[in-house]
Design a protein around this motif. Structure first.
Motif, short mmCIF file in Angstrom:
data_model
loop_
_atom_site.label_atom_id
_atom_site.label_comp_id
_atom_site.label_asym_id
_atom_site.label_seq_id
_atom_site.Cartn_x
_atom_site.Cartn_y
_atom_site.Cartn_z
N ALA A 76 14.10 -14.86 -46.94
CA ALA A 76 14.62 -16.22 -47.16
C ALA A 76 15.80 -16.14 -48.14
CB ALA A 76 13.53 -17.12 -47.72
N PRO A 77 16.64 -17.19 -48.18
CA PRO A 77 17.71 -17.19 -49.19
C PRO A 77 17.14 -16.97 -50.58
CG PRO A 77 18.02 -18.97 -47.62
CD PRO A 77 16.69 -18.37 -47.30
N ALA A 78 17.77 -16.08 -51.33
CA ALA A 78 17.26 -15.72 -52.65
C ALA A 78 18.40 -15.80 -53.67
CB ALA A 78 16.67 -14.31 -52.63
N ALA A 79 18.10 -16.42 -54.82
CA ALA A 79 19.08 -16.56 -55.89
C ALA A 79 18.47 -16.01 -57.17
CB ALA A 79 19.47 -18.03 -56.08
N SER A 138 30.50 -15.95 -48.90
CA SER A 138 29.38 -16.49 -48.13
C SER A 138 29.85 -16.89 -46.74
CB SER A 138 28.79 -17.71 -48.85
OG SER A 138 29.67 -18.82 -48.75
N PRO A 139 28.93 -17.04 -45.79
CA PRO A 139 29.33 -17.48 -44.43
C PRO A 139 30.03 -18.83 -44.42
CG PRO A 139 27.10 -16.59 -44.42
CD PRO A 139 27.50 -16.69 -45.86
N VAL A 188 20.31 -13.76 -47.92
CA VAL A 188 20.43 -14.63 -46.75
C VAL A 188 21.05 -15.96 -47.17
CG1 VAL A 188 19.13 -15.84 -44.94
CG2 VAL A 188 18.45 -13.54 -45.66
N HIS A 189 21.93 -16.51 -46.32
CA HIS A 189 22.54 -17.81 -46.60
C HIS A 189 21.67 -18.90 -45.99
CE1 HIS A 189 25.57 -21.11 -46.36
NE2 HIS A 189 26.01 -20.54 -47.47
N GLY A 237 22.30 -19.49 -42.34
CA GLY A 237 22.38 -18.28 -41.51
C GLY A 237 23.44 -17.33 -42.02
N GLY A 238 23.24 -16.04 -41.72
CA GLY A 238 24.16 -15.04 -42.21
C GLY A 238 23.76 -14.55 -43.60
N HIS A 239 24.62 -13.74 -44.19
CA HIS A 239 24.34 -13.14 -45.49
C HIS A 239 25.57 -13.22 -46.38
CE1 HIS A 239 20.49 -11.03 -44.39
NE2 HIS A 239 20.99 -11.23 -43.18
#
Length: 621
Positions: free
Chosen positions: A75-78, A128-129, A181-182, A185-187
């Motif tokens: 999952a998106p991670a910050a 980012s995407p 992950v964005h 979608g995408g990275h």
């Protein structure tokens, strides 16, 4: 890439939370993102991250922090920006396409990169995407959270797309790092080569380089501190509308201040589609307003890569900009000229006024009179007003404003309202009204009131050379250069700095500190503080003999913009327009025979005003 990954695995032997086990065989793109993610513990303030998810249509990073490991989160991670003690190990600069157009984001990334490089700083960059960009500036010594926030918010003054929110909350501030992950979608794609990024994060930036960055951002740091002080005192930075209409919706400023919608469009390239149907309409609104404020086409071109990158972003391409700008500027000039022709000088707060009476003198005689009056001011009246303390400071600058008006308008009859001089001095119009009365009493007949205000006409003053000072005026040599009231930059720096700068600017020889204090009639300590501050902003410099010189490469107008003084001018002018609109409405109600159109009372496209980037424009600056 395989060799690069092997080098990185060996080098990361001491990094917390990173496994040195040989990675499993996987697809090249996933492996690339996993390798980028391995930089996360070197960016984070502590070895934890938060997982992101959509909640009721809004994306966020709720839940408890998780430990950073060598595996890439699905999952998106910050990662958390702050450590447990609130300090940061990396300055995280988040350039967001939701804050500005893509072209502005790219320009901001280049501008910030050039600034960092000029200070000897190195950084890691990803994209980012969605088109946003992140710049990570690693620190050899951890920085306090408040200090880091202050520095990032100062950088946000130079980059409209920079979102300082990751540094604003020590407990929840976080940022997606390379490989993550964005949300759509995408990275996050690492722009800096992996091995180079690892080298930057291992050999971090020394404190002296951060010190150079702080010195380069001195105007922005001061502006943010001043605004924070005003907010703490409960002072309102946004002008309050009176009578007809309310101000249009304003854009939020990085530090929480008010900003006019047209300036926000020019800076960010974002506009309200409910008001402007297309980018073409939005940029024409900005161009019309710039033309009405007295800008020229070369000035507009110069600011497309300066304070107005959003205006350039409203064009689809560079070729379209070059093809259309001159044509659209001509339309803007024609539109504002036609609009101005429908109004009288009494109905517009920004148009030149016409004297209502008095003797008609030649242009040459007016300039000669001003030169003589300047001699009297410096030789006699400055010393007299100096003994009056704070009131004397106001009188000294008011008389300078009067002489500047005379030279610019080429008349010795003053029939403008107190708000005109209040704008020139950065004072309240009530203060100026009191100072004008005192000036007529203490100037030995230099300024004399000859008519009272009535309806829309202001008090009328006649300026002439007093007979008792005529010999003094003839004996002294005229000084070179122009006389000014309070130029915008000195609204921020204060009257002592204005007097010290004038002493250097108009001196016949470059003065020492003692001579500046003597000529400006300010205390020695006050002069030293003002000179040191202006030297820090590179307005002046001192040679080996201890004599002060102006720094020709420093623009006072650009420095005023960086310090926020031009926004103060715009807010004051907007307030004056609204106040005059209320006064005109009152006159209309009590004098129905005099018809006033609604557009004369309130024009939503013209009430925000900013001064052209010229260090010596027309009065009052």
């Amino acid at each position: 890439m395989v060799a690069e990954a092997a080098d990185l695995t060996i080098a990361l032997a001491g990094a917390p939370g990173v496994s040195l086990a040989a990675p499993a065989v996987r697809s090249a793109p996933i492996e690339k993102h996993r390798q980028a993610w391995s930089l996360a513990p070197l960016i984070a303030g502590q070895p934890f991250y938060r997982s992101g998810r959509w909640v009721r249509g809004k994306f966020g990073y709720p839940g408890a922090p998780r430990e950073i490991t060598g595996s890439l989160p699905k999952a998106p991670a910050a990662v958390l920006v702050h450590g447990a003690d609130g300090s940061v190990a990396t300055l995280c600069l988040d350039l967001d396409t939701s804050s500005a157009a893509q072209q502005v984001v790219d320009g901001d990334a280049g501008r910030l990169g050039a600034l960092l490089a000029s200070c000897g700083l190195r950084w890691v960059e990803d994209v980012s995407p969605s088109g946003g960009r992140h710049l990570y500036v690693p620190l050899a010594e951890r920085m306090g959270g408040a200090e880091a926030r202050e520095l990032v918010e100062a950088l946000a003054r130079l980059a409209p797309s920079l979102d300082a929110s990751p540094h604003r909350n020590p407990s929840t501030g976080c940022i997606r790092v390379p490989g993550s992950v964005h949300k759509r979608g995408g990275h996050q794609e690492l722009v800096t080569p992996l091995s180079a990024a690892y080298g930057v994060l291992r050999h971090r930036n020394a404190p002296d380089a951060i010190g150079r960055l702080c010195r380069a951002l001195a105007p922005e740091l001061r502006r943010n501190r001043d605004e924070a002080t005003r907010r703490a005192r409960g002072e309102v930075s946004r002008p309050q509308p009176q009578a007809h209409g309310a101000l249009p919706a304003a854009m939020a400023h990085p530090s929480g201040g008010w900003q006019s919608p047209l300036r926000a469009i020019a800076e960010t390239g974002l506009y309200d589609p409910a008001r402007y149907r297309s980018a073409s309409e939005a940029r024409m609104a900005v161009l019309n307003h710039l033309a009405a404020c007295g800008w020229t086409l070369p000035q507009v071109r110069g600011e497309l890569t300066g304070q107005f990158p959003g205006l350039a972003a409203l064009y689809q391409s560079r070729s379209q900009l070059e093809r259309l700008l001159e044509r659209e500027w001509a339309k803007a000039i024609e539109f504002t000229a036609n609009d101005a022709g429908t109004r009288s000088a009494r109905k517009s707060d920004t148009s030149p006024t016409e004297p209502t009476g008095g003797a008609k003198a030649s242009v040459a005689s007016i300039h000669q009179l001003v030169n003589d009056l300047e001699n009297v001011l410096y030789a006699v009246l400055d010393a007299r007003f100096h003994s009056l303390g704070r009131e004397g400071i106001g009188l000294r600058f008011l008389l300078r404003g009067v002489l500047a008006y005379m030279r610019t308008m080429e008349t010795n009859v003053l029939d403008v309202g107190c708000r005109t001089f209040a704008l020139a001095l950065g004072q309240h119009h009530g203060t100026v009204a009191r100072l004008l009365r005192r000036l007529s009493e203490l100037s030995d007949g230099m300024v004399t009131k000859i008519a009272d205000a009535r309806h829309r006409n202001a008090d009328v003053y006649l300026v002439e050379l007093p007979e008792q000072h005529s010999q003094t005026a003839r004996d002294l040599t005229w000084r070179q250069g122009k006389i000014h009231a309070i130029r915008p930059v000195f609204r921020a720096l204060g009257p002592a700095a204005a007097l010290a700068y004038e002493a250097i600017e108009r001196s016949r020889v470059s003065p020492t500190t003692a001579e500046v204090a003597r000529d400006a009639r300010i205390g020695r300590t006050t002069a030293e503080i003002a000179l040191a501050e202006m030297a820090g902003y590179q307005m002046i410099h001192r040679d080996q003999d201890g004599r002060w010189h102006l720094t020709a490469t420093t623009s006072l107008a650009q420095l005023a913009h960086r310090l926020g003084a031009d926004a103060d001018v715009a807010a004051q002018l907007t307030l004056h327009r609204l106040q005059r609109a209320a006064w005109h409405a009152w006159l209309d109600r009590h004098n129905p025979a005099q018809e006033i159109a609604e557009a004369d009372l309130y024009d939503p496209e013209a009430e925000q005003h900013w001064i052209p980037p010229d260090d010596s424009p027309r009065f009052p600056y």
